[in-house]
Design a protein around this motif. Structure first.
Motif, PDB file in Angstrom:
ATOM      1  N   PHE A  93       0.807  -1.217   0.000  1.00  0.00           N
ATOM      2  CA  PHE A  93       0.000   0.000   0.000  1.00  0.00           C
ATOM      3  C   PHE A  93       0.842   1.270   0.000  1.00  0.00           C
ATOM      4  CE2 PHE A  93      -2.651  -3.293   1.966  1.00  0.00           C
ATOM      5  CZ  PHE A  93      -3.612  -3.381   0.982  1.00  0.00           C
ATOM      6  N   PHE A  94       2.157   1.140   0.214  1.00  0.00           N
ATOM      7  CA  PHE A  94       3.046   2.281   0.072  1.00  0.00           C
ATOM      8  C   PHE A  94       3.131   2.636  -1.405  1.00  0.00           C
ATOM      9  CE2 PHE A  94       5.254   0.919   4.093  1.00  0.00           C
ATOM     10  CZ  PHE A  94       5.098   2.105   4.773  1.00  0.00           C
ATOM     11  N   ASN A  95       3.316   3.881  -1.692  1.00  0.00           N
ATOM     12  CA  ASN A  95       3.664   4.339  -3.029  1.00  0.00           C
ATOM     13  C   ASN A  95       4.771   5.353  -2.808  1.00  0.00           C
ATOM     14  OD1 ASN A  95       3.832   4.982  -5.710  1.00  0.00           O
ATOM     15  ND2 ASN A  95       1.974   6.209  -5.742  1.00  0.00           N
ATOM     16  N   SER A  96       5.973   4.842  -2.612  1.00  0.00           N
ATOM     17  CA  SER A  96       7.023   5.703  -2.098  1.00  0.00           C
ATOM     18  C   SER A  96       8.394   5.274  -2.602  1.00  0.00           C
ATOM     19  CB  SER A  96       7.005   5.641  -0.568  1.00  0.00           C
ATOM     20  OG  SER A  96       7.962   6.507  -0.013  1.00  0.00           O
ATOM     21  N   THR A  97       9.330   6.179  -2.436  1.00  0.00           N
ATOM     22  CA  THR A  97      10.739   5.867  -2.632  1.00  0.00           C
ATOM     23  C   THR A  97      11.368   5.718  -1.247  1.00  0.00           C
ATOM     24  OG1 THR A  97      11.321   8.199  -2.613  1.00  0.00           O
ATOM     25  CG2 THR A  97      10.847   7.213  -4.762  1.00  0.00           C
ATOM     26  N   ILE A  98      12.590   5.224  -1.219  1.00  0.00           N
ATOM     27  CA  ILE A  98      13.353   5.241   0.033  1.00  0.00           C
ATOM     28  C   ILE A  98      13.973   6.635   0.089  1.00  0.00           C
ATOM     29  CG2 ILE A  98      15.246   4.235   1.338  1.00  0.00           C
ATOM     30  CD1 ILE A  98      14.834   1.664  -0.296  1.00  0.00           C
ATOM     31  N   PRO A  99      13.634   7.435   1.093  1.00  0.00           N
ATOM     32  CA  PRO A  99      14.093   8.831   1.095  1.00  0.00           C
ATOM     33  C   PRO A  99      15.604   8.960   1.294  1.00  0.00           C
ATOM     34  CG  PRO A  99      12.970   8.315   3.147  1.00  0.00           C
ATOM     35  CD  PRO A  99      12.820   7.121   2.260  1.00  0.00           C
ATOM     36  N   MET A 100      16.172   9.993   0.713  1.00  0.00           N
ATOM     37  CA  MET A 100      17.604  10.280   0.878  1.00  0.00           C
ATOM     38  C   MET A 100      17.975  10.476   2.346  1.00  0.00           C
ATOM     39  SD  MET A 100      19.118  10.203  -2.073  1.00  0.00           S
ATOM     40  CE  MET A 100      20.603  11.176  -1.977  1.00  0.00           C
ATOM     41  N   SER A 101      17.026  10.958   3.133  1.00  0.00           N
ATOM     42  CA  SER A 101      17.298  11.230   4.553  1.00  0.00           C
ATOM     43  C   SER A 101      17.543   9.956   5.354  1.00  0.00           C
ATOM     44  CB  SER A 101      16.146  12.025   5.163  1.00  0.00           C
ATOM     45  OG  SER A 101      14.956  11.251   5.170  1.00  0.00           O
ATOM     46  N   ILE A 102      17.367   8.790   4.743  1.00  0.00           N
ATOM     47  CA  ILE A 102      17.611   7.521   5.444  1.00  0.00           C
ATOM     48  C   ILE A 102      19.051   7.480   5.965  1.00  0.00           C
ATOM     49  CG2 ILE A 102      18.378   6.063   3.512  1.00  0.00           C
ATOM     50  CD1 ILE A 102      15.626   4.870   5.727  1.00  0.00           C
ATOM     51  N   GLY A 103      19.945   8.162   5.282  1.00  0.00           N
ATOM     52  CA  GLY A 103      21.345   8.196   5.687  1.00  0.00           C
ATOM     53  C   GLY A 103      21.605   8.912   6.993  1.00  0.00           C
ATOM     54  N   LYS A 104      20.626   9.650   7.492  1.00  0.00           N
ATOM     55  CA  LYS A 104      20.772  10.353   8.773  1.00  0.00           C
ATOM     56  C   LYS A 104      20.505   9.450   9.977  1.00  0.00           C
ATOM     57  CE  LYS A 104      19.355  14.876   7.037  1.00  0.00           C
ATOM     58  NZ  LYS A 104      18.358  15.940   7.196  1.00  0.00           N
ATOM     59  N   LEU A 105      20.008   8.249   9.742  1.00  0.00           N
ATOM     60  CA  LEU A 105      19.651   7.341  10.837  1.00  0.00           C
ATOM     61  C   LEU A 105      20.904   6.598  11.305  1.00  0.00           C
ATOM     62  CD1 LEU A 105      16.294   5.965   9.396  1.00  0.00           C
ATOM     63  CD2 LEU A 105      16.630   7.836  11.011  1.00  0.00           C
ATOM     64  N   SER A 106      21.790   7.327  11.944  1.00  0.00           N
ATOM     65  CA  SER A 106      23.121   6.817  12.274  1.00  0.00           C
ATOM     66  C   SER A 106      23.122   5.657  13.268  1.00  0.00           C
ATOM     67  CB  SER A 106      23.995   7.955  12.808  1.00  0.00           C
ATOM     68  OG  SER A 106      23.414   8.524  13.956  1.00  0.00           O
ATOM     69  N   ASN A 107      22.057   5.465  14.028  1.00  0.00           N
ATOM     70  CA  ASN A 107      21.993   4.361  14.986  1.00  0.00           C
ATOM     71  C   ASN A 107      21.268   3.137  14.444  1.00  0.00           C
ATOM     72  OD1 ASN A 107      23.340   5.484  17.322  1.00  0.00           O
ATOM     73  ND2 ASN A 107      21.642   6.928  17.404  1.00  0.00           N
ATOM     74  N   LEU A 108      20.822   3.201  13.192  1.00  0.00           N
ATOM     75  CA  LEU A 108      20.047   2.118  12.611  1.00  0.00           C
ATOM     76  C   LEU A 108      20.885   0.844  12.512  1.00  0.00           C
ATOM     77  CD1 LEU A 108      17.127   1.977  11.532  1.00  0.00           C
ATOM     78  CD2 LEU A 108      18.084   2.172   9.242  1.00  0.00           C
ATOM     79  N   LYS A 109      20.315  -0.269  13.003  1.00  0.00           N
ATOM     80  CA  LYS A 109      20.985  -1.560  12.957  1.00  0.00           C
ATOM     81  C   LYS A 109      20.362  -2.485  11.907  1.00  0.00           C
ATOM     82  CE  LYS A 109      22.897  -1.709  17.566  1.00  0.00           C
ATOM     83  NZ  LYS A 109      24.272  -1.687  17.141  1.00  0.00           N
ATOM     84  N   GLU A 110      19.051  -2.362  11.687  1.00  0.00           N
ATOM     85  CA  GLU A 110      18.373  -3.215  10.717  1.00  0.00           C
ATOM     86  C   GLU A 110      17.447  -2.380   9.847  1.00  0.00           C
ATOM     87  OE1 GLU A 110      16.313  -6.482  12.556  1.00  0.00           O
ATOM     88  OE2 GLU A 110      18.149  -7.249  13.479  1.00  0.00           O
ATOM     89  N   LEU A 111      17.538  -2.593   8.541  1.00  0.00           N
ATOM     90  CA  LEU A 111      16.661  -1.934   7.579  1.00  0.00           C
ATOM     91  C   LEU A 111      16.113  -2.996   6.644  1.00  0.00           C
ATOM     92  CD1 LEU A 111      15.400   0.510   6.170  1.00  0.00           C
ATOM     93  CD2 LEU A 111      17.557   0.772   4.901  1.00  0.00           C
ATOM     94  N   PHE A 112      14.807  -3.186   6.687  1.00  0.00           N
ATOM     95  CA  PHE A 112      14.130  -4.140   5.818  1.00  0.00           C
ATOM     96  C   PHE A 112      13.099  -3.372   5.007  1.00  0.00           C
ATOM     97  CE2 PHE A 112      14.602  -8.174   8.679  1.00  0.00           C
ATOM     98  CZ  PHE A 112      15.972  -7.989   8.721  1.00  0.00           C
ATOM     99  N   VAL A 113      13.154  -3.501   3.696  1.00  0.00           N
ATOM    100  CA  VAL A 113      12.220  -2.833   2.788  1.00  0.00           C
ATOM    101  C   VAL A 113      11.664  -3.880   1.843  1.00  0.00           C
ATOM    102  CG1 VAL A 113      11.939  -1.060   1.029  1.00  0.00           C
ATOM    103  CG2 VAL A 113      13.547  -0.688   2.912  1.00  0.00           C
TER     104      VAL A 113
END
Length: 92
Positions: free
Chosen positions: A20-40
Motif C-alpha cells: 500500500f506504500f507508493n514511495s521511494t526510500i528517502p535520501m534522509s535515510i542516511g541520517k539514521l546513524s543508529n540504525l541496525k536493521e533496515l528491511f524494505v
C-alpha cells in the motif's frame, strides 16, 4: 515515506513492508546513524536505493525484497563496515 524520517536519530530498527506504500526510500535515510536493521519489501517502493545508505555506519542487516526499485546498486553499500547480513531479492 517522508523525508522527515531522517529526524528519528535514535531509531535502531526500521521495517517497511506494504504493497500500500507508493514511495521511494528517502535520501534522509542516511541520517539514521543508529540504525541496525533496515528491511524494505513489497511492490509499494520504487525509484532506486539512495546513495546515502552508505552513511549507515552501524547497519548490521539490510534486506530489500519484492520491490519495484530499479537501477544499479550504489557503490556506497561497500561503506557499510558493520554489515553482517545482506539479502537482495527481486530487486529490479
Amino acid at each position: 515515506v517522508p523525508e522527515s524520517i531522517g529526524n528519528l536519530e535514535e531509531l535502531r530498527f526500521l521495517y517497511l513492508e506494504s504493497e500500500f506504500f507508493n514511495s521511494t526510500i528517502p535520501m534522509s535515510i542516511g541520517k539514521l546513524s543508529n540504525l541496525k536493521e533496515l528491511f524494505v519489501g513489497k511492490p509499494g517502493f520504487h525509484g532506486s536505493i539512495p546513495t546515502t545508505i552508505g552513511a549507515l555506519a552501524n547497519l548490521e542487516a539490510l534486506k530489500i525484497w519484492d520491490t519495484l526499485l530499479t537501477g544499479t546498486l550504489p557503490t556506497e553499500l561497500g561503506e557499510l563496515s558493520s554489515l553482517v547480513f545482506l539479502d537482495l531479492v527481486s530487486v529490479h
